[in-house]
Design an enzyme around this catalytic site. Structure first.
Site, PDB file in Angstrom:
ATOM      1  NE  ARG A 197      11.126  -5.683 -13.262  1.00  4.53           N
ATOM      2  CZ  ARG A 197       9.911  -6.055 -12.865  1.00  4.53           C
ATOM      3  NH1 ARG A 197       8.903  -5.247 -13.079  1.00  4.53           N
ATOM      4  NH2 ARG A 197       9.706  -7.215 -12.283  1.00  4.53           N
ATOM      5  N   GLY A 198      12.069  -2.181 -19.680  1.00  4.16           N
ATOM      6  CA  GLY A 198      12.390  -0.993 -20.461  1.00  4.16           C
ATOM      7  C   GLY A 198      13.869  -0.669 -20.539  1.00  4.16           C
ATOM      8  CG  PHE A 199      18.350  -1.995 -18.889  1.00  2.00           C
ATOM      9  CD1 PHE A 199      18.894  -1.066 -18.008  1.00  2.00           C
ATOM     10  CD2 PHE A 199      19.217  -2.723 -19.692  1.00  2.00           C
ATOM     11  CE1 PHE A 199      20.270  -0.877 -17.933  1.00  2.00           C
ATOM     12  CE2 PHE A 199      20.586  -2.534 -19.630  1.00  2.00           C
ATOM     13  CZ  PHE A 199      21.119  -1.607 -18.740  1.00  2.00           C
ATOM     14  CG  PHE A 200      18.028  -4.404 -23.238  1.00  2.00           C
ATOM     15  CD1 PHE A 200      19.366  -4.096 -23.414  1.00  2.00           C
ATOM     16  CD2 PHE A 200      17.702  -5.457 -22.393  1.00  2.00           C
ATOM     17  CE1 PHE A 200      20.359  -4.813 -22.766  1.00  2.00           C
ATOM     18  CE2 PHE A 200      18.690  -6.188 -21.747  1.00  2.00           C
ATOM     19  CZ  PHE A 200      20.027  -5.861 -21.934  1.00  2.00           C
ATOM     20  N   GLY A 201      15.126  -0.581 -23.813  1.00  2.00           N
ATOM     21  CA  GLY A 201      14.474   0.492 -24.559  1.00  2.00           C
ATOM     22  C   GLY A 201      15.128   1.828 -24.255  1.00  2.00           C
ATOM     23  CE1 TYR A 218      -0.560  -6.352 -13.266  1.00  2.00           C
ATOM     24  CE2 TYR A 218      -1.438  -6.699 -15.472  1.00  2.00           C
ATOM     25  CZ  TYR A 218      -0.550  -7.042 -14.474  1.00  2.00           C
ATOM     26  OH  TYR A 218       0.349  -8.059 -14.681  1.00  2.00           O
ATOM     27  CB  SER A 271       9.739  -7.450 -17.558  1.00  2.00           C
ATOM     28  OG  SER A 271       8.771  -6.817 -16.748  1.00  2.00           O
ATOM     29  N   PRO A 272      10.040  -8.525 -21.151  1.00  2.00           N
ATOM     30  CG  PRO A 272       9.062  -8.718 -23.268  1.00  2.00           C
ATOM     31  CD  PRO A 272       8.726  -8.423 -21.834  1.00  2.00           C
TER      32      PRO A 272
END
Length: 346
Positions: free
Chosen positions: A216-220, A64, A212-213
Protein backbone atom coordinates in the site's frame (compact mmCIF):
# COMPACT_ATOMS: atom_id res chain seq x y z
CA UNK A 1 -2.68 2.92 -34.15
CA UNK A 2 0.13 5.20 -33.07
CA UNK A 3 0.63 3.69 -29.63
CA UNK A 4 2.45 0.35 -29.55
CA UNK A 5 3.34 -1.81 -26.53
CA UNK A 6 6.99 -2.77 -26.13
CA UNK A 7 9.49 -3.80 -23.53
CA UNK A 8 7.73 -6.06 -21.01
CA UNK A 9 7.50 -9.82 -21.56
CA UNK A 10 4.16 -11.55 -21.91
CA UNK A 11 3.60 -14.51 -19.59
CA UNK A 12 0.91 -17.12 -19.05
CA UNK A 13 -1.44 -16.24 -16.21
CA UNK A 14 -2.65 -19.63 -15.08
CA UNK A 15 -2.92 -22.55 -17.47
CA UNK A 16 -6.16 -21.64 -19.24
CA UNK A 17 -4.50 -19.70 -22.07
CA UNK A 18 -4.54 -16.09 -20.86
CA UNK A 19 -1.32 -14.23 -21.65
CA UNK A 20 -0.63 -10.90 -19.94
CA UNK A 21 2.28 -8.53 -19.42
CA UNK A 22 4.49 -9.71 -16.55
CA UNK A 23 3.69 -6.45 -14.77
CA UNK A 24 0.13 -5.20 -14.69
CA UNK A 25 -1.36 -1.86 -13.74
CA UNK A 26 -3.92 -1.36 -10.98
CA UNK A 27 -6.26 1.45 -12.03
CA UNK A 28 -8.03 1.99 -8.70
CA UNK A 29 -6.00 5.02 -7.61
CA UNK A 30 -6.84 7.02 -10.73
CA UNK A 31 -10.25 7.87 -9.33
CA UNK A 32 -9.03 8.50 -5.80
CA UNK A 33 -8.42 6.47 -2.66
CA UNK A 34 -4.76 6.94 -1.77
CA UNK A 35 -4.68 10.43 -3.27
CA UNK A 36 -7.12 12.82 -4.91
CA UNK A 37 -8.54 11.63 -8.24
CA UNK A 38 -6.57 12.60 -11.33
CA UNK A 39 -8.21 14.44 -14.20
CA UNK A 40 -9.74 12.37 -16.98
CA UNK A 41 -7.10 13.71 -19.38
CA UNK A 42 -4.23 12.75 -17.09
CA UNK A 43 -5.72 9.34 -16.34
CA UNK A 44 -6.07 8.48 -20.01
CA UNK A 45 -2.56 9.76 -20.71
CA UNK A 46 -1.13 7.58 -17.93
CA UNK A 47 -2.87 4.45 -19.22
CA UNK A 48 -1.62 5.15 -22.75
CA UNK A 49 1.89 5.71 -21.40
CA UNK A 50 1.76 2.43 -19.47
CA UNK A 51 0.77 0.64 -22.66
CA UNK A 52 3.56 2.31 -24.63
CA UNK A 53 6.02 0.90 -22.07
CA UNK A 54 4.68 -2.64 -22.49
CA UNK A 55 2.01 -2.93 -19.80
CA UNK A 56 -1.04 -4.54 -21.40
CA UNK A 57 -2.80 -5.94 -18.31
CA UNK A 58 -5.14 -3.37 -16.75
CA UNK A 59 -7.17 -3.98 -13.58
CA UNK A 60 -10.31 -2.10 -12.57
CA UNK A 61 -13.63 -2.80 -10.79
CA UNK A 62 -17.23 -1.64 -10.86
CA UNK A 63 -16.83 -0.38 -7.30
CA UNK A 64 -13.82 1.91 -7.90
CA UNK A 65 -14.62 5.61 -7.90
CA UNK A 66 -17.92 7.39 -7.39
CA UNK A 67 -20.62 6.31 -9.86
CA UNK A 68 -18.34 3.69 -11.44
CA UNK A 69 -15.88 6.41 -12.50
CA UNK A 70 -12.94 4.03 -12.81
CA UNK A 71 -14.49 1.75 -15.40
CA UNK A 72 -15.72 4.77 -17.34
CA UNK A 73 -12.23 6.28 -17.37
CA UNK A 74 -10.61 3.00 -18.42
CA UNK A 75 -13.22 2.61 -21.15
CA UNK A 76 -12.35 6.02 -22.59
CA UNK A 77 -8.65 5.14 -22.57
CA UNK A 78 -9.35 1.85 -24.34
CA UNK A 79 -10.87 3.75 -27.26
CA UNK A 80 -7.39 5.17 -27.91
CA UNK A 81 -5.61 1.81 -27.63
CA UNK A 82 -5.66 -1.40 -29.69
CA UNK A 83 -8.30 -3.46 -27.85
CA UNK A 84 -6.98 -6.81 -29.11
CA UNK A 85 -3.62 -6.17 -27.42
CA UNK A 86 -5.11 -5.31 -24.02
CA UNK A 87 -5.94 -7.79 -21.27
CA UNK A 88 -8.74 -6.09 -19.39
CA UNK A 89 -9.70 -7.24 -15.90
CA UNK A 90 -12.65 -5.95 -13.92
CA UNK A 91 -14.65 -7.18 -10.94
CA UNK A 92 -18.12 -7.36 -9.46
CA UNK A 93 -19.61 -8.40 -6.13
CA UNK A 94 -19.08 -5.46 -3.79
CA UNK A 95 -22.27 -3.43 -3.64
CA UNK A 96 -20.79 -0.76 -1.43
CA UNK A 97 -18.54 0.00 1.52
CA UNK A 98 -20.53 0.49 4.74
CA UNK A 99 -19.18 1.56 8.14
CA UNK A 100 -20.19 -1.88 9.43
CA UNK A 101 -18.36 -3.70 6.65
CA UNK A 102 -18.57 -4.59 2.99
CA UNK A 103 -21.95 -5.26 1.44
CA UNK A 104 -21.54 -8.00 -1.16
CA UNK A 105 -23.77 -9.98 -3.49
CA UNK A 106 -23.17 -13.08 -5.59
CA UNK A 107 -26.54 -14.23 -6.92
CA UNK A 108 -26.80 -15.36 -10.54
CA UNK A 109 -29.01 -12.41 -11.46
CA UNK A 110 -26.55 -9.97 -9.94
CA UNK A 111 -23.59 -11.57 -11.73
CA UNK A 112 -25.25 -11.05 -15.10
CA UNK A 113 -26.51 -7.53 -14.43
CA UNK A 114 -23.04 -6.44 -13.25
CA UNK A 115 -21.33 -7.93 -16.28
CA UNK A 116 -23.75 -6.25 -18.71
CA UNK A 117 -23.27 -2.90 -16.94
CA UNK A 118 -19.47 -3.17 -16.95
CA UNK A 119 -19.40 -4.06 -20.65
CA UNK A 120 -21.42 -0.92 -21.36
CA UNK A 121 -19.32 1.38 -19.16
CA UNK A 122 -16.06 0.01 -20.56
CA UNK A 123 -17.36 0.20 -24.11
CA UNK A 124 -16.18 -3.32 -24.98
CA UNK A 125 -17.73 -6.51 -26.33
CA UNK A 126 -15.93 -8.77 -23.88
CA UNK A 127 -13.96 -8.72 -20.62
CA UNK A 128 -10.73 -10.72 -20.66
CA UNK A 129 -10.69 -11.56 -16.92
CA UNK A 130 -13.79 -11.15 -14.75
CA UNK A 131 -13.30 -11.48 -11.00
CA UNK A 132 -15.66 -12.17 -8.14
CA UNK A 133 -14.39 -9.23 -6.07
CA UNK A 134 -15.49 -10.62 -2.71
CA UNK A 135 -17.26 -13.89 -1.91
CA UNK A 136 -20.91 -13.73 -0.83
CA UNK A 137 -21.02 -16.46 1.80
CA UNK A 138 -24.82 -16.48 1.80
CA UNK A 139 -24.88 -17.75 -1.80
CA UNK A 140 -23.26 -21.04 -2.81
CA UNK A 141 -20.18 -20.28 -4.89
CA UNK A 142 -21.51 -22.86 -7.35
CA UNK A 143 -24.43 -20.53 -8.17
CA UNK A 144 -22.14 -17.57 -8.77
CA UNK A 145 -19.78 -19.65 -10.90
CA UNK A 146 -22.63 -21.23 -12.86
CA UNK A 147 -23.68 -17.83 -14.18
CA UNK A 148 -20.08 -16.83 -14.89
CA UNK A 149 -19.69 -20.04 -16.88
CA UNK A 150 -22.70 -19.04 -18.99
CA UNK A 151 -21.12 -15.64 -19.63
CA UNK A 152 -17.96 -17.38 -20.85
CA UNK A 153 -20.03 -19.56 -23.18
CA UNK A 154 -21.73 -16.43 -24.52
CA UNK A 155 -18.36 -14.76 -25.19
CA UNK A 156 -19.00 -11.87 -22.82
CA UNK A 157 -16.07 -12.85 -20.62
CA UNK A 158 -13.05 -14.95 -21.56
CA UNK A 159 -11.63 -16.02 -18.19
CA UNK A 160 -12.87 -16.14 -14.59
CA UNK A 161 -11.04 -14.97 -11.47
CA UNK A 162 -11.62 -14.80 -7.72
CA UNK A 163 -10.41 -12.14 -5.28
CA UNK A 164 -9.82 -12.69 -1.57
CA UNK A 165 -11.19 -16.24 -1.62
CA UNK A 166 -10.39 -19.15 0.70
CA UNK A 167 -8.76 -22.42 -0.43
CA UNK A 168 -12.10 -24.19 -0.04
CA UNK A 169 -13.93 -21.61 -2.15
CA UNK A 170 -11.21 -21.75 -4.82
CA UNK A 171 -11.52 -25.53 -5.09
CA UNK A 172 -15.33 -25.46 -5.24
CA UNK A 173 -15.35 -22.69 -7.84
CA UNK A 174 -12.68 -24.40 -9.95
CA UNK A 175 -14.80 -27.56 -10.02
CA UNK A 176 -17.61 -25.64 -11.77
CA UNK A 177 -15.39 -23.86 -14.30
CA UNK A 178 -11.59 -23.46 -14.37
CA UNK A 179 -10.38 -20.42 -12.45
CA UNK A 180 -7.65 -18.54 -14.33
CA UNK A 181 -6.43 -16.20 -11.59
CA UNK A 182 -6.80 -15.45 -7.90
CA UNK A 183 -6.16 -11.87 -6.81
CA UNK A 184 -4.90 -11.42 -3.25
CA UNK A 185 -2.95 -8.85 -1.28
CA UNK A 186 0.69 -9.96 -1.27
CA UNK A 187 3.90 -8.12 -0.45
CA UNK A 188 6.94 -8.35 1.78
CA UNK A 189 4.76 -7.09 4.67
CA UNK A 190 1.69 -9.20 3.85
CA UNK A 191 2.39 -12.88 3.27
CA UNK A 192 -0.78 -14.57 4.55
CA UNK A 193 -1.30 -16.42 1.27
CA UNK A 194 1.96 -18.36 1.39
CA UNK A 195 0.70 -21.11 3.67
CA UNK A 196 -2.45 -22.21 1.82
CA UNK A 197 -3.51 -20.01 -1.11
CA UNK A 198 -0.31 -20.18 -3.17
CA UNK A 199 -0.02 -23.99 -2.85
CA UNK A 200 -3.67 -24.49 -3.89
CA UNK A 201 -3.30 -22.16 -6.88
CA UNK A 202 -0.14 -23.92 -8.02
CA UNK A 203 -1.75 -27.32 -7.60
CA UNK A 204 -4.70 -26.27 -9.78
CA UNK A 205 -2.73 -24.23 -12.33
CA UNK A 206 -4.22 -20.89 -11.29
CA UNK A 207 -2.28 -17.66 -11.73
CA UNK A 208 -1.74 -15.30 -8.81
CA UNK A 209 -2.30 -11.54 -9.12
CA UNK A 210 -0.86 -9.73 -6.08
CA UNK A 211 -2.46 -6.38 -5.34
CA UNK A 212 -0.75 -3.80 -3.11
CA UNK A 213 2.64 -5.44 -3.91
CA UNK A 214 4.46 -2.41 -2.48
CA UNK A 215 2.51 -2.77 0.77
CA UNK A 216 0.00 0.00 0.00
CA UNK A 217 2.86 2.35 -0.82
CA UNK A 218 4.78 1.63 2.38
CA UNK A 219 7.93 0.66 0.49
CA UNK A 220 7.42 3.66 -1.73
CA UNK A 221 8.02 5.76 1.37
CA UNK A 222 4.41 6.56 2.24
CA UNK A 223 4.35 7.76 5.85
CA UNK A 224 8.04 6.87 6.24
CA UNK A 225 9.81 9.50 4.13
CA UNK A 226 6.78 11.44 2.85
CA UNK A 227 3.51 12.52 4.41
CA UNK A 228 0.26 10.67 3.79
CA UNK A 229 -2.34 13.05 2.26
CA UNK A 230 -5.14 14.00 4.66
CA UNK A 231 -7.81 12.51 2.36
CA UNK A 232 -5.93 9.24 1.84
CA UNK A 233 -7.34 5.80 2.63
CA UNK A 234 -3.99 5.16 4.32
CA UNK A 235 -4.92 7.50 7.17
CA UNK A 236 -7.19 4.73 8.48
CA UNK A 237 -4.78 1.87 7.92
CA UNK A 238 -3.47 0.25 11.13
CA UNK A 239 0.08 -0.21 9.82
CA UNK A 240 0.36 3.48 8.96
CA UNK A 241 -0.69 4.92 12.30
CA UNK A 242 0.79 5.64 15.72
CA UNK A 243 3.09 3.14 17.35
CA UNK A 244 2.49 0.61 14.59
CA UNK A 245 4.08 2.93 12.07
CA UNK A 246 7.03 3.69 14.32
CA UNK A 247 7.59 -0.04 14.78
CA UNK A 248 7.21 -0.88 11.08
CA UNK A 249 9.65 1.79 9.93
CA UNK A 250 12.49 -0.56 10.86
CA UNK A 251 11.39 -2.87 8.04
CA UNK A 252 11.59 -0.04 5.53
CA UNK A 253 15.11 0.75 6.71
CA UNK A 254 16.18 -2.89 6.37
CA UNK A 255 14.85 -3.15 2.83
CA UNK A 256 16.46 0.20 2.03
CA UNK A 257 19.86 -1.20 3.03
CA UNK A 258 19.33 -4.30 0.87
CA UNK A 259 18.21 -2.14 -2.05
CA UNK A 260 21.50 -0.24 -1.90
CA UNK A 261 23.38 -3.54 -2.23
CA UNK A 262 21.33 -4.41 -5.31
CA UNK A 263 21.72 -0.97 -6.84
CA UNK A 264 18.00 -0.32 -7.04
CA UNK A 265 15.29 1.62 -5.21
CA UNK A 266 13.31 0.29 -2.26
CA UNK A 267 10.20 0.09 -4.45
CA UNK A 268 12.05 -1.90 -7.09
CA UNK A 269 13.41 -4.40 -4.60
CA UNK A 270 9.98 -4.86 -3.01
CA UNK A 271 8.41 -5.42 -6.44
CA UNK A 272 11.24 -7.68 -7.65
CA UNK A 273 10.65 -9.88 -4.60
CA UNK A 274 6.98 -10.33 -5.59
CA UNK A 275 7.81 -10.76 -9.29
CA UNK A 276 9.96 -13.85 -8.72
CA UNK A 277 7.32 -16.52 -9.22
CA UNK A 278 6.54 -17.45 -12.83
CA UNK A 279 2.85 -17.40 -11.92
CA UNK A 280 2.96 -14.03 -10.13
CA UNK A 281 1.71 -10.95 -11.99
CA UNK A 282 1.52 -7.99 -9.59
CA UNK A 283 -0.62 -4.94 -10.39
CA UNK A 284 0.92 -1.92 -8.64
CA UNK A 285 -0.95 1.32 -9.14
CA UNK A 286 0.31 4.87 -9.32
CA UNK A 287 -0.83 8.26 -10.58
CA UNK A 288 2.67 9.45 -11.53
CA UNK A 289 4.69 8.57 -14.63
CA UNK A 290 7.99 8.64 -12.71
CA UNK A 291 6.62 6.03 -10.30
CA UNK A 292 5.37 3.91 -13.18
CA UNK A 293 8.84 3.98 -14.74
CA UNK A 294 10.34 3.01 -11.40
CA UNK A 295 7.94 0.08 -11.12
CA UNK A 296 8.85 -1.13 -14.59
CA UNK A 297 12.51 -0.94 -13.61
CA UNK A 298 11.87 -3.68 -11.04
CA UNK A 299 11.77 -6.17 -13.92
CA UNK A 300 15.52 -5.70 -14.39
CA UNK A 301 16.33 -6.54 -10.76
CA UNK A 302 17.40 -10.18 -10.64
CA UNK A 303 17.26 -12.00 -7.32
CA UNK A 304 18.75 -15.36 -6.41
CA UNK A 305 16.98 -17.67 -3.96
CA UNK A 306 19.45 -16.50 -1.33
CA UNK A 307 18.62 -12.84 -2.10
CA UNK A 308 14.91 -13.53 -1.84
CA UNK A 309 15.32 -15.33 1.46
CA UNK A 310 17.41 -12.49 2.82
CA UNK A 311 14.62 -10.06 1.97
CA UNK A 312 12.01 -12.30 3.58
CA UNK A 313 14.14 -12.65 6.70
CA UNK A 314 14.48 -8.86 6.96
CA UNK A 315 10.72 -8.60 7.51
CA UNK A 316 9.53 -11.42 9.82
CA UNK A 317 5.79 -11.40 9.23
CA UNK A 318 4.95 -12.17 12.86
CA UNK A 319 6.74 -8.96 13.86
CA UNK A 320 4.76 -6.62 11.59
CA UNK A 321 2.55 -4.34 13.69
CA UNK A 322 -1.10 -3.81 12.78
CA UNK A 323 -3.66 -5.56 10.59
CA UNK A 324 -3.15 -5.27 6.84
CA UNK A 325 -6.28 -3.12 6.60
CA UNK A 326 -8.88 -1.80 9.01
CA UNK A 327 -10.97 -4.47 10.64
CA UNK A 328 -14.34 -3.49 9.18
CA UNK A 329 -13.07 -4.28 5.68
CA UNK A 330 -12.90 -7.93 6.74
CA UNK A 331 -16.47 -7.96 8.06
CA UNK A 332 -19.19 -8.48 5.51
CA UNK A 333 -22.88 -7.60 5.60
CA UNK A 334 -25.31 -9.71 3.60
CA UNK A 335 -28.49 -7.68 3.75
CA UNK A 336 -29.05 -8.25 0.02
CA UNK A 337 -28.71 -12.02 0.16
CA UNK A 338 -31.85 -14.12 0.03
CA UNK A 339 -30.96 -17.12 2.16
CA UNK A 340 -28.04 -17.65 4.50
CA UNK A 341 -26.20 -20.73 3.23
CA UNK A 342 -22.73 -21.72 4.39
CA UNK A 343 -19.86 -20.99 2.03
CA UNK A 344 -16.39 -20.54 3.49
CA UNK A 345 -14.74 -17.29 2.45
CA UNK A 346 -12.23 -16.94 5.23
Amino acid sequence: MAVEAVGIPQVNLGNQGLQVSKLGYGCMGLTGIYNSPVSEEDGIALLKYAFSKGITFFDTSDVYGADHANEILVGKALKQLPREKIQLATKFGILRFDPAGLVVKGTAEYVRSCCEASLKRLGVDYIDLYYVHRIDTSVPIEETMGELKKLVEEGKIKYIGLSEASPNTIRRAHAVHPITAVQMEYSILTRDIEEEIIPVCRELGIGIVPYSPISRGFFGGKAVVERVPANSFLQSQPRFSGQNLEHNKIFYMRIEELAKKHGCSVVQLALAWVLQGDDMVPIPGTTKIKNLDENIGALTVKLTEHDAQQISDAVPVHEVAGLRTYETLHRVSYKFADTPLPNDSK
